[in-house]
Structures are given as structure tokens and as C-alpha cells.
Scaffold this motif. Structure first.
Motif, PDB file in Angstrom:
ATOM      1  N   ALA A  78      56.204  55.889  14.624  1.00 32.58           N
ATOM      2  CA  ALA A  78      57.268  55.431  13.714  1.00 32.58           C
ATOM      3  C   ALA A  78      56.676  54.661  12.539  1.00 32.58           C
ATOM      4  N   LEU A  79      55.675  53.819  12.809  1.00 29.23           N
ATOM      5  CA  LEU A  79      55.048  53.045  11.732  1.00 29.23           C
ATOM      6  C   LEU A  79      54.311  53.947  10.757  1.00 29.23           C
ATOM      7  N   LEU A  80      53.577  54.935  11.279  1.00 28.38           N
ATOM      8  CA  LEU A  80      52.847  55.858  10.402  1.00 28.38           C
ATOM      9  C   LEU A  80      53.798  56.644   9.510  1.00 28.38           C
ATOM     10  N   LEU A  81      54.884  57.126  10.078  1.00 27.99           N
ATOM     11  CA  LEU A  81      55.827  57.902   9.275  1.00 27.99           C
ATOM     12  C   LEU A  81      56.502  57.021   8.233  1.00 27.99           C
ATOM     13  N   ASP A  82      56.766  55.759   8.591  1.00 20.71           N
ATOM     14  CA  ASP A  82      57.333  54.804   7.633  1.00 20.71           C
ATOM     15  C   ASP A  82      56.346  54.532   6.508  1.00 20.71           C
ATOM     16  N   CYS A  83      55.066  54.362   6.857  1.00 16.31           N
ATOM     17  CA  CYS A  83      54.029  54.111   5.857  1.00 16.31           C
ATOM     18  C   CYS A  83      53.893  55.284   4.899  1.00 16.31           C
ATOM     19  N   ALA A  84      54.016  56.486   5.415  1.00 14.21           N
ATOM     20  CA  ALA A  84      53.890  57.663   4.553  1.00 14.21           C
ATOM     21  C   ALA A  84      54.968  57.638   3.470  1.00 14.21           C
ATOM     22  N   ALA A  85      56.176  57.262   3.846  1.00 20.33           N
ATOM     23  CA  ALA A  85      57.263  57.193   2.863  1.00 20.33           C
ATOM     24  C   ALA A  85      56.978  56.097   1.837  1.00 20.33           C
ATOM     25  N   LEU A  86      56.462  54.947   2.302  1.00 21.01           N
ATOM     26  CA  LEU A  86      56.138  53.857   1.376  1.00 21.01           C
ATOM     27  C   LEU A  86      54.999  54.247   0.439  1.00 21.01           C
ATOM     28  N   HIS A  87      53.990  54.931   0.951  1.00 16.01           N
ATOM     29  CA  HIS A  87      52.865  55.361   0.116  1.00 16.01           C
ATOM     30  C   HIS A  87      53.335  56.372  -0.929  1.00 16.01           C
ATOM     31  N   LYS A  88      54.227  57.259  -0.543  1.00 20.97           N
ATOM     32  CA  LYS A  88      54.742  58.246  -1.491  1.00 20.97           C
ATOM     33  C   LYS A  88      55.485  57.540  -2.617  1.00 20.97           C
ATOM     34  N   MET A  89      56.306  56.553  -2.261  1.00 20.73           N
ATOM     35  CA  MET A  89      57.057  55.808  -3.267  1.00 20.73           C
ATOM     36  C   MET A  89      56.103  55.034  -4.184  1.00 20.73           C
TER      37      MET A  89
END
Length: 124
Positions: A78-89
């Protein structure tokens, strides 16, 4: 320890780290996990961003997780997938900024060489 992620699995098993990100071509997440009595998560292709993973074959390589518990895998996933969205933004915001005025610093020579030379020329 088994497989190319055997060192990572051993580190998880002996509590050197709570979780390891593994690279799997054909069992390199699951086999070391099993050999070390860990949990191995071998997700579907591109569950995690595979960009930058040189791997052996583009069509088979993917990132996975190795942990001591399924709860750790669920939380980290869950943390990795959340980080991916933050990195994309963050990347989108960075790409929209003008590049004028950005300053980049680089040492004239690597710091190690500077310290080694200072040690060699130390008269004290």
C-alpha cells in the motif's frame, strides 16, 4: 538461501531489515522466500513500476517483495503504490517548472581523493 534474491531473503529472515524489494525473472522472489521461511509476493507484471530495472528480460522481469509476514507485505504494498502516485504528481509539477535559474553544483574532484590527498600530505 536460494535464488538471486537469496541475500535479501536472508537479511529479512535474520531481522537485518523488515522487508526487501526483489527482482524476479523466474522464481527469484518466491524461491528465496520459501528457503528462508519468509513470505514472497510475486505480483502481476507492472504492479510496481519496473522503470530502471535492467533485469534479464523485459517481458519476464518484475519487482516483488520478501518479508517475514503477510501483514508487512500488505502494508508495504500500500505504501509503495501510494508513493508511486506521489512521485508521479511531483514529476508532473517539476516538469511544468521553467528550467531557467536552476543551479547545479559539482565538486571539482571526488571528495574521497581530496581526503586521501590531505592525509598523505599531513605533516602532523
Amino acid at each position: 538461501v536460494g535464488g538471486s534474491s537469496g541475500g535479501s531473503a536472508s537479511a529479512v529472515a535474520n531481522y537485518s531489515c523488515p522487508i526487501a524489494i526483489t527482482e524476479d525473472t523466474g522464481g527469484s522472489t518466491r524461491v528465496p522466500a520459501a528457503c528462508n521461511q519468509n513470505f514472497g509476493f510475486d505480483p502481476s507484471r507492472n504492479h510496481y513500476n519496473n522503470e530502471g530495472n535492467p533485469g534479464m528480460t523485459f517481458s519476464h522481469d518484475q519487482l516483488g517483495l520478501n518479508a517475514r509476514s503477510l501483514d508487512d507485505i500488505i502494508l508495504f504494498d500500500a505504501l509503495l503504490l501510494d508513493c508511486a502516485a506521489l512521485h508521479k504528481m511531483a514529476r508532473q509539477k517539476a516538469m511544468a517548472r521553467p528550467v531557467g535559474g536552476i543551479r547545479i553544483g559539482a565538486p571539482v574532484e571526488p571528495f574521497v581523493h581530496t581526503k586521501v590527498r590531505a592525509g598523505l600530505h599531513d605533516d602532523g
